[in-house]
Every structure is written in C-alpha cells, then in structure tokens.
Design a protein around this motif. Structure first.
Motif, PDB file in Angstrom:
ATOM      1  N   LEU A   1      39.385  35.443-121.494  1.00 54.28           N
ATOM      2  CA  LEU A   1      38.359  36.239-120.817  1.00 54.28           C
ATOM      3  C   LEU A   1      36.992  35.905-121.404  1.00 54.28           C
TER       4      LEU A   1
ATOM      5  N   ASP B   1      32.669  39.215-119.678  1.00 55.49           N
ATOM      6  CA  ASP B   1      33.634  40.187-119.141  1.00 55.49           C
ATOM      7  C   ASP B   1      34.075  41.165-120.218  1.00 55.49           C
TER       8      ASP B   1
ATOM      9  N   ARG C   1      37.082  44.826-110.679  1.00 54.27           N
ATOM     10  CA  ARG C   1      36.605  43.450-110.529  1.00 54.27           C
ATOM     11  C   ARG C   1      37.254  42.520-111.546  1.00 54.27           C
ATOM     12  N   ILE C   2      37.317  42.940-112.780  1.00 56.10           N
ATOM     13  CA  ILE C   2      37.864  42.069-113.820  1.00 56.10           C
ATOM     14  C   ILE C   2      39.383  41.986-113.739  1.00 56.10           C
TER      15      ILE C   2
ATOM     16  N   GLN D   1      40.522  39.384-110.840  1.00 52.18           N
ATOM     17  CA  GLN D   1      39.913  38.060-110.775  1.00 52.18           C
ATOM     18  C   GLN D   1      40.966  37.011-110.459  1.00 52.18           C
TER      19      GLN D   1
END
Length: 270
Positions: free
Chosen positions: A21, A25, A102-103, A106
């Motif tokens: 990551l 993030d 969102r994270i 992904q």
C-alpha cells in the motif's frame, strides 16, 4: 502474484507483500480514522473488546457492529482516555466510509483476490486496529474461520500495516503451515446468545511461532484456518493496522454467524 508466491501461500498459510500500500493510502486511512475518533462520543457506555474472554459478545453494540461503524476500547484503558484508549473500529468501514471504501476496493486488491482463487469475492468485515502504546492487548492464537464461517471455509484476511510492525509493538505471529489442520472452534449465535463451540480438540502443532515483522504499507494475506496471534504492545510506539476479511459468495455463509447484515447487502470490489 507469481506461481512461487501462490506455492508459498499454499505451504505456509500466509503471504507477505512488503510495501504493498502506498504511503499516501496509509496516510489517508490513519487521517480518516483520526477524524472518526474525533467525532466519536462514547457517553457512559464504553464497550471493551476483550479478545481473551469475548465478554464484549454479550453487548448489543458489538452484535450490531457488522453493519455499522462502532468503536471498542482496550481493557487496560482508563475511563478518562479516548483516542488513545481504543482497541479498534469495526466492522463495516469498507461500506460506510468513502475513504475506507476507496482503498478497500482498489484494483490491486481485486486482482490479488482473483489470483488467490476467489470466484465471487465479497468484502465481509473491516477493522481499524490501534494496538495502542503500552496498553495494546495481546490477541491469542485463533483461526479467522472460527468467527467468520463458510462452508467450505473461504474467509481470508488482508492485513495491512499502517505503522512498522515488529516484536516490540505487537506484530503478527503465525504457525506456519498449520492451516492444513482442522477448524478447532466456532463462535456463533445460539438464540439471543453468542457461544463458542468446540469442533476439534486437536492441539496447535508444535512449531515455532514466526514473527511477521513488516514495514509500513505491507500487506499480509492470512488463510482463514491459519492459527495466528499478536503480542501485547509494550513499546511507546503505536501499531496501527487495517484488516479486511473476504469470503467467496459461492460458499454458504451460515445464518448463525455472529456478523449479520440484514439491511446492508455484501458487495465485492465493484
């Protein structure tokens, strides 16, 4: 993901992807968690997450957290503490908060799930784990399938280090290869109660626990039958992490699982 990675995962029951990551993030998750904590008002009711005896399981606040964003305190925290006293936030961050959504969804995570063999990946549970300096509690040996049970077992954890994790601040510990053994226990609903049923009395294998020391941003994949744990945090450093649990929609998710979301349907990576 290479064939060598998959072979190691099948052999060991875990896979370490260092610095998976990006730092941006990691920053975003930590910043958003801080914002959520700043807006949290616990009042007189403070639900303590007690991994040793599951005392929190009697609390309706915990039982309803599968479809919510709820806050849980450390056992050793004083009543005056707030943001430095939390054990975790859970369990639907990935569906109810835009930053975590969102994270969590992904493309790289979706491709990782596909490479691991998921046919219909569903994001079941998410947790922001604090492991606070000096008071972050030990988490004993357990299998994730004890708490998130499907037939056949499919639950898999994506555990992301948001701080450097080492022996001093309570990194993950794993019994390499022990995921080839049986599921020992099930934590589930029995009417209005939560109970733990013993399925198999086989002891954990006599292998040396492996400390998974990883730098910030690393992702650890954990098989649902892999016995793993983490030590208490005796350092003056935090060990924040974000854990996302997946199941395969082709498996049966039993209705007696503790985590139920009757009004919040499960979603995949779309």
């Amino acid at each position: 993901m290479t064939s060598l990675d998959l072979a190691a995962y099948d052999r060991d029951g875990f896979l370490v992807l260092e610095r998976f990551l990006p730092a941006g993030d990691c920053d975003a998750l930590q910043r958003r968690a801080a914002e959520l904590v700043a807006g949290f008002r616990p009042g007189s009711a403070r639900t303590i997450f007690a991994a040793r005896d599951q005392a929190h399981a009697r609390d309706r606040y915990f039982q309803e957290s599968g479809a919510a964003i709820h806050f849980f305190f450390e056992e050793a925290a004083s009543s005056e503490q707030n943001e430095l006293a939390l054990n975790k936030i859970g369990h639907a961050l990935h569906d109810l908060d835009p930053v975590f959504d969102r994270i969590s969804r992904q493309l790289r995570l979706a491709r990782l799930a596909q490479a691991l063999g998921f046919v219909q990946p569903l994001l079941l549970q998410s947790m922001y784990l604090f492991k606070q300096p000096r008071i972050g509690a030990e988490v004993g040996w357990h299998q994730d399938a004890t708490y998130l049970y499907t037939r056949p077992p499919t639950v898999t954890a994506f555990w992301i280090a948001l701080d450097d994790a080492d022996r001093d601040n309570g990194c993950l510990l794993a019994l390499s290869g022990a995921h080839h053994g049986p599921l020992r226990r099930r934590f589930h609903r029995a009417g209005d109660a939560m109970v733990t049923s013993e399925l198999d009395a086989t002891p954990w294998p006599a292998v040396e626990p492996l400390a998974l020391e990883v730098p910030r941003g690393s992702l650890v994949v954990l098989h649902g039958l892999l016995p793993h744990a983490s030590a208490a945090n005796h350092s003056n450093r935090s060990r924040h992490a974000y854990a996302l649990h997946l199941i395969d929609g082709q498996a049966v998710y039993d209705p007696d699982n503790w985590l139920q979301r009757p009004h919040l349907p499960l979603r995949g990576f779309d």
